[in-house]
Design an enzyme around this catalytic site. Structure first.
Site, PDB file in Angstrom:
ATOM      1  N   CYS A 143       2.671  -8.241 -10.686  1.00 51.27           N
ATOM      2  CA  CYS A 143       2.626  -7.303 -11.820  1.00 51.27           C
ATOM      3  C   CYS A 143       3.435  -7.778 -13.022  1.00 51.27           C
ATOM      4  O   CYS A 143       3.128  -7.427 -14.160  1.00 51.27           O
ATOM      5  CB  CYS A 143       3.124  -5.927 -11.382  1.00 51.27           C
ATOM      6  SG  CYS A 143       2.171  -5.297 -10.016  1.00 51.27           S
ATOM      7  N   HIS A 173       3.928  -2.033 -17.768  1.00 51.48           N
ATOM      8  CA  HIS A 173       2.920  -2.388 -16.769  1.00 51.48           C
ATOM      9  C   HIS A 173       2.391  -1.087 -16.183  1.00 51.48           C
ATOM     10  O   HIS A 173       3.154  -0.187 -15.835  1.00 51.48           O
ATOM     11  CB  HIS A 173       3.548  -3.258 -15.684  1.00 51.48           C
ATOM     12  CG  HIS A 173       2.746  -3.266 -14.420  1.00 51.48           C
ATOM     13  ND1 HIS A 173       1.423  -3.646 -14.409  1.00 51.48           N
ATOM     14  CD2 HIS A 173       3.059  -2.910 -13.149  1.00 51.48           C
ATOM     15  CE1 HIS A 173       0.969  -3.533 -13.172  1.00 51.48           C
ATOM     16  NE2 HIS A 173       1.934  -3.087 -12.385  1.00 51.48           N
ATOM     17  N   ASN A 207      -4.429   0.137 -11.869  1.00 53.86           N
ATOM     18  CA  ASN A 207      -3.415  -0.910 -11.992  1.00 53.86           C
ATOM     19  C   ASN A 207      -4.127  -2.267 -11.923  1.00 53.86           C
ATOM     20  O   ASN A 207      -4.687  -2.624 -10.897  1.00 53.86           O
ATOM     21  CB  ASN A 207      -2.422  -0.744 -10.832  1.00 53.86           C
ATOM     22  CG  ASN A 207      -1.327  -1.794 -10.826  1.00 53.86           C
ATOM     23  OD1 ASN A 207      -1.413  -2.803 -11.513  1.00 53.86           O
ATOM     24  ND2 ASN A 207      -0.307  -1.552 -10.019  1.00 53.86           N
TER      25      ASN A 207
HETATM   26  O1  UT7 Z   1       2.185  -2.341  -9.556  1.00 52.70           O
HETATM   27  C1  UT7 Z   1       3.094  -2.783  -8.606  1.00 52.70           C
HETATM   28  C2  UT7 Z   1       4.085  -1.785  -8.296  1.00 52.70           C
HETATM   29  N1  UT7 Z   1       3.509  -0.685  -7.560  1.00 52.70           N
HETATM   30  C3  UT7 Z   1       3.975   0.507  -7.725  1.00 52.70           C
HETATM   31  O2  UT7 Z   1       4.840   0.668  -8.558  1.00 52.70           O
HETATM   32  C4  UT7 Z   1       3.461   1.626  -6.855  1.00 52.70           C
HETATM   33  C5  UT7 Z   1       4.575   2.560  -6.559  1.00 52.70           C
HETATM   34  N2  UT7 Z   1       4.203   3.632  -5.631  1.00 52.70           N
HETATM   35  C6  UT7 Z   1       3.345   4.599  -5.950  1.00 52.70           C
HETATM   36  O3  UT7 Z   1       2.806   4.625  -7.023  1.00 52.70           O
HETATM   37  C7  UT7 Z   1       3.130   5.713  -4.946  1.00 52.70           C
HETATM   38  O4  UT7 Z   1       4.023   5.537  -3.875  1.00 52.70           O
HETATM   39  C8  UT7 Z   1       1.689   5.782  -4.393  1.00 52.70           C
HETATM   40  C9  UT7 Z   1       0.775   6.312  -5.479  1.00 52.70           C
HETATM   41  C10 UT7 Z   1       1.232   4.428  -3.940  1.00 52.70           C
HETATM   42  C11 UT7 Z   1       1.599   6.728  -3.206  1.00 52.70           C
HETATM   43  O5  UT7 Z   1       2.072   8.013  -3.550  1.00 52.70           O
HETATM   44  P1  UT7 Z   1       3.142   8.737  -2.626  1.00 52.70           P
HETATM   45  O6  UT7 Z   1       3.373  10.045  -3.218  1.00 52.70           O
HETATM   46  O7  UT7 Z   1       4.337   7.828  -2.503  1.00 52.70           O
HETATM   47  O8  UT7 Z   1       2.378   8.889  -1.259  1.00 52.70           O
HETATM   48  P2  UT7 Z   1       2.749   8.356   0.200  1.00 52.70           P
HETATM   49  O9  UT7 Z   1       2.453   6.902   0.297  1.00 52.70           O
HETATM   50  O10 UT7 Z   1       4.114   8.808   0.554  1.00 52.70           O
HETATM   51  O11 UT7 Z   1       1.707   9.136   1.072  1.00 52.70           O
HETATM   52  C12 UT7 Z   1       1.725  10.563   1.153  1.00 52.70           C
HETATM   53  C13 UT7 Z   1       0.543  11.022   2.004  1.00 52.70           C
HETATM   54  C14 UT7 Z   1       0.446  10.290   3.334  1.00 52.70           C
HETATM   55  O12 UT7 Z   1      -0.040  11.225   4.290  1.00 52.70           O
HETATM   56  P3  UT7 Z   1       0.962  11.983   5.292  1.00 52.70           P
HETATM   57  O13 UT7 Z   1       1.636  10.889   6.065  1.00 52.70           O
HETATM   58  O14 UT7 Z   1       1.907  12.737   4.431  1.00 52.70           O
HETATM   59  O15 UT7 Z   1       0.042  12.820   6.087  1.00 52.70           O
HETATM   60  C15 UT7 Z   1      -0.600   9.254   3.088  1.00 52.70           C
HETATM   61  O16 UT7 Z   1      -1.285   8.886   4.273  1.00 52.70           O
HETATM   62  O17 UT7 Z   1      -0.672  10.738   1.306  1.00 52.70           O
HETATM   63  C16 UT7 Z   1      -1.532   9.981   2.167  1.00 52.70           C
HETATM   64  N3  UT7 Z   1      -2.314   9.089   1.339  1.00 52.70           N
HETATM   65  C17 UT7 Z   1      -3.473   9.440   0.761  1.00 52.70           C
HETATM   66  N4  UT7 Z   1      -4.179  10.575   0.800  1.00 52.70           N
HETATM   67  C18 UT7 Z   1      -5.320  10.617   0.094  1.00 52.70           C
HETATM   68  C19 UT7 Z   1      -2.016   7.806   0.967  1.00 52.70           C
HETATM   69  N5  UT7 Z   1      -2.984   7.347   0.167  1.00 52.70           N
HETATM   70  C20 UT7 Z   1      -3.881   8.324   0.021  1.00 52.70           C
HETATM   71  C21 UT7 Z   1      -5.090   8.437  -0.688  1.00 52.70           C
HETATM   72  N6  UT7 Z   1      -5.760   9.595  -0.624  1.00 52.70           N
HETATM   73  N7  UT7 Z   1      -5.566   7.434  -1.444  1.00 52.70           N
END
Ligand code: UT7
Length: 358
Positions: free
Chosen positions: A116, A285, A315
């Protein structure tokens, strides 16, 4: 000291628009989840087998050349940033050189792998080459064709819904005006958490950083015995477990990102003797709209001082900064004399910023 300036910028995004609802047809996800967590509404995917990371890079490069008033033949050096290269090797720099039809010329091409923050790193390298007088027209490209290497099953949803394809490019030239151009660039890295956001296989690690297989497991998973020469990059075990896709610990990455973005921006501002309020346009970014909004609040910037387009493109990793920069410029939001700040954070971890007096 001579400065380098951005003489021309351009971007290319492929035609096909993929909505969150489109993705929810193939995996368990929803428009609501994606928009709420990331701000993303759509992303673009390249045309399979017809477009590649380097071909998209070439399209963006042609626009940047035209705006810089140069022909591709005048490019002295290419720096290509991507994490989704056409080939494992050689890199996209030489492939794009071929695509641009400038192989007859004495051009050097460098590929950089900083995910990134790749474009900001590439810009900084180009800046050094131009400032020292080594090159006059350096082409810097960030491009990604993520859609070819994502897991479109529910297993991969936390990563897949975020990423999109595209390319952005800039031509760097010596600046005639000592007050205009790239004022400073700041580059950082910390490999402690390398695997928190990574695409590990295929690779030559052979389990070095991870669980090393016992002999029985080696046989079961289709690796050659440990005491023989060679190893296989992709094993049946990796295939069966989807270990050839990117992985990300989203929350961990998010927490690091919101800390590093403001830090590296303040560092650049301090060196240039400027304040956050001096920034006319911040191009972060496009990792997550929530991250960009957090950074905006931290720096006390108004909405018109920050450019966000993750809603439309997702992204695009190394392409996200140059696409956003070009869009902001095309929209007339960046004018001569403006202070533009670029900032990025991503896998590695690596993070970087650049301050440009436009
Ligand atoms: O560009 C490089 C740098 N990257 C970043 O900066 C990304 C940084 N991180 C993020 O933007 C966020 O962490 C994400 C958008 C990737 C994820 O959001 P989050 O609020 O941190 O979600 P999580 O990974 O903690 O997941 C929460 C829940 C999980 O379910 P349970 O375990 O609570 O039942 C996941 O399985 O959301 C679930 N989940 C989804 N549900 C529907 C994960 N991905 C999805 C999805 N659709 N696409």
């Amino acid at each position: 000291m001579m400065r380098s300036k951005i003489a021309g910028i351009g971007y290319y995004v492929p035609e096909r628009v993929v909505s969150n609802d489109d993705l929810s047809q193939v995996m368990e996800t929803s428009d609501e989840w994606i928009q709420e967590r990331t701000g993303i509404q759509t992303r673009h995917y390249g045309k399979k087998h017809e477009e590649t990371t380097s071909s998209m890079g070439a399209k963006a490069a042609r626009v940047a050349c035209e705006r810089a008033g140069i022909a591709p033949e005048e490019i002295d050096f290419i720096i290509f940033a991507t994490l989704s290269p056409d080939y494992y090797f050689p890199g996209c720099g030489v492939l794009m050189q071929r695509e641009l039809g400038i192989t007859h010329k004495e051009v050097g091409a460098l590929d950089i792998r900083n995910q990134c923050s790749g474009f900001v790193y590439a810009l900084s390298i180009a800046d050094q080459f131009v400032k020292t007088g080594m090159y006059k027209n350096v082409l810097v490209v960030g491009a990604e064709m993520h859609s070819m290497g994502l897991d479109f099953s529910t297993r991969g949803r936390n990563v897949t819904v975020i990423f999109g394809d595209g390319a952005g490019a800039a031509i760097l030239q010596p600046s005639e005006d000592p007050n205009r151009g790239i004022l400073t660039t700041k580059l950082h890295s910390d490999g402690t958490y390398a695997e928190k956001l990574a695409f590990i296989n295929p690779g030559a690690h052979g389990g070095y950083h991870q669980h090393r297989l016992e002999e029985g497991e080696r046989q079961e998973y289709g690796y050659p015995p440990a005491d023989t020469f060679g190893e296989i990059f992709i094993t049946p075990h990796m295939m069966a477990n989807g270990q050839y896709y990117p992985n990300m610990e989203g929350q961990f990455v998010f927490k690091m990102a919101v800390q590093k973005f403001p830090e590296v921006i303040h560092e650049a501002l301090k060196e240039a003797g400027l304040e956050a309020s001096d920034i006319n346009m911040l191009i972060p970014h496009q990792a997550n709209l929530r991250i960009s909004q957090f950074v905006q609040r931290q720096l006390r910037l108004r909405d018109d001082q920050v450019w966000n387009n993750i809603q439309r493109y997702g992204n695009t990793t190394a392409a996200s900064v140059p696409i956003a920069l070009t869009e902001a410029w095309e929209a007339g939001k960046i004018k001569e004399g403006d202070l533009v700040c670029l900032a990025a954070f991503g896998s590695g971890f690596t993070w970087a910023s650049a301050l440009i007096r436009w």
